[in-house]
Design a protein around this motif. Structure first.
Motif, short mmCIF file in Angstrom:
data_model
loop_
_atom_site.label_atom_id
_atom_site.label_comp_id
_atom_site.label_asym_id
_atom_site.label_seq_id
_atom_site.Cartn_x
_atom_site.Cartn_y
_atom_site.Cartn_z
N SER A 282 0.81 -1.20 0.00
CA SER A 282 0.00 0.00 0.00
C SER A 282 0.85 1.26 0.00
O SER A 282 1.91 1.31 0.61
CB SER A 282 -0.91 0.01 1.24
OG SER A 282 -1.66 1.19 1.30
N SER A 284 0.89 5.54 0.79
CA SER A 284 0.27 6.42 1.78
C SER A 284 -0.93 7.17 1.21
O SER A 284 -1.73 7.73 1.96
CB SER A 284 1.30 7.42 2.30
OG SER A 284 1.82 8.19 1.22
N THR A 288 -7.23 3.47 4.07
CA THR A 288 -6.99 2.23 4.81
C THR A 288 -8.06 1.21 4.46
O THR A 288 -9.19 1.56 4.09
CB THR A 288 -7.02 2.48 6.32
OG1 THR A 288 -8.35 2.89 6.69
CG2 THR A 288 -6.00 3.55 6.72
N GLN A 290 -9.62 -0.66 6.51
CA GLN A 290 -10.71 -0.54 7.47
C GLN A 290 -11.73 0.50 7.03
O GLN A 290 -12.94 0.33 7.21
CB GLN A 290 -10.16 -0.16 8.86
CG GLN A 290 -11.23 -0.05 9.96
CD GLN A 290 -11.93 -1.39 10.20
OE1 GLN A 290 -11.30 -2.36 10.58
NE2 GLN A 290 -13.23 -1.42 9.97
#
Length: 367
Positions: A282, A284, A288, A290
């Protein structure tokens, strides 16, 4: 025979339910009469036709007042619309007769057996007067639809490869015609794989080339392939793969899709009813995992999250498909899966078959 206009006006009256007939009451249509109960306020089955009267009568028992006949001509006066669930070699003659009688037609895929028959039905299509819609039922499955929208809108990045697996066991106990290439139109790819070629075209756009390798090893009831491998390349640069078999005596994937993007990999697990995003690497700049979780979902692994789950309240795909058919009749609109549009996936398959016979890569441009 009622004039087309009269049939259409009667079908679109808000207070009048659409009368539907089922032509073909074998394994493909076995549960239709009861499956469509959620649409009771909009339609009712009034007739069933099958060459075996007992099968038609078994369906009619679930639809009070419905008639059962062995000749489909005998049900045309009792219906506004028909669902044709017959062996593929009967799609054209029965579909053409129903359209000439002014009846709306929901044709189970594929549209017809060959290019000539498909071309004739396309030329006959006067949707919505009457409607001719082709039953690519996976277009109406919520998870497949959600995955397709994610691919088309690049919700999770640029898609560079999609793989679809369909692994099942389908022998000739459903009907000897399923193994006969002349009646089926080919093999497993033409009969069942057309669903997934249609989806790949819908998701990824214009195809440019492809190959097919098939075999009937371990599916001896199939005259042509019982197991199929398709590789495609699209104008965008994306590639795709479809593996389908009717010989699987065991499977882990069953019906699954993997869509690789520059932000991760989407997996549709049809049996589990989940759409999951996997991400091992991943940047930045990416949200995310989640933050992408579906409501109520928790992270069970740091590199994957469920972004959609099939709802128990969701309509069955075949019911959603019928609802879309009724929408076209009631609202006098053309179906999304028109006769002409449905032929694209078949044309891809015909070109793949032809290229396989000569051992070359198929040119799919202009499909």
């Amino acid at each position: 025979m009622e004039p087309l206009g009269r049939v259409h006006r009667k079908s679109t009256e808000a207070h009048r339910m659409i009368r539907v007939g089922m032509i073909g009451c074998g394994s493909m249509a076995a549960s239709h009469a009861t499956t469509f109960r959620p649409l009771d306020g909009r339609m009712r089955f009034t007739a069933f036709a099958d060459i075996e009267l007992e099968r038609a009568e078994a369906q009619a028992k679930h639809a009070p007042g419905a008639i059962a006949v062995t000749d489909y001509h005998d049900l045309l006066d009792a219906v506004d619309a028909v669902v044709i669930a017959l062996p593929h070699d009967l799609h054209y003659p029965v579909g053409a007769e129903a359209l000439r009688a002014g009846k709306h037609v929901l044709m189970e895929k594929p549209l017809a057996l060959n290019r000539e028959e498909c071309r004739a039905l396309v030329e006959m299509d006067r949707s919505p007067d009457p409607v001719l819609m082709v039953g690519y039922v996976m277009r109406h499955e919520p998870l497949w639809t959600e995955l397709g929208e994610a691919i088309r809108t690049k919700r999770f990045g640029e898609v560079f490869h999609v793989s679809i697996w369909t692994e099942q066991y389908t022998d000739d106990s459903r009907g000897k015609w399923l193994g006969q290439a002349a009646r089926l139109g080919g093999g497993q790819l033409f009969s069942h794989g057309c669903h997934y070629i249609d989806l790949l075209l819908h998701w990824l756009g214009e195809p440019v080339s492809g190959t097919h390798v098939g075999t009937n090893l371990c599916t001896p009831w199939m005259e042509r392939e019982g197991t199929s491998n398709v590789s495609l390349k699209f104008a965008s640069g994306a590639t795709a793969y479809h593996f389908g078999t009717w010989g699987a005596r065991g499977s882990r994937l069953r019906y699954s899709v993997h869509a690789h993007t520059d932000q991760g990999m989407l997996e549709l697990d049809f049996a589990d009813g989940t759409l999951t995003l996997f991400r091992d690497r991943s940047g930045s700049d990416l949200p995310t995992l989640q933050a992408l979780a579906a409501p109520g979902e928790t992270m069970e692994s740091p590199n994957r999250v469920v972004i959609a789950r099939r709802s128990g309240a969701a309509a069955k795909p075949v019911v959603a498909q019928m609802a879309a058919f009724l929408d076209c009749i009631e609202q006098r609109k053309k179906p999304e899966i028109s006769a002409r549009q449905s032929v694209r996936s078949l044309e891809v398959i015909w070109r793949l078959y032809e290229a396989e016979e000569t051992g070359v890569v198929a040119d799919l441009r202009g499909v």
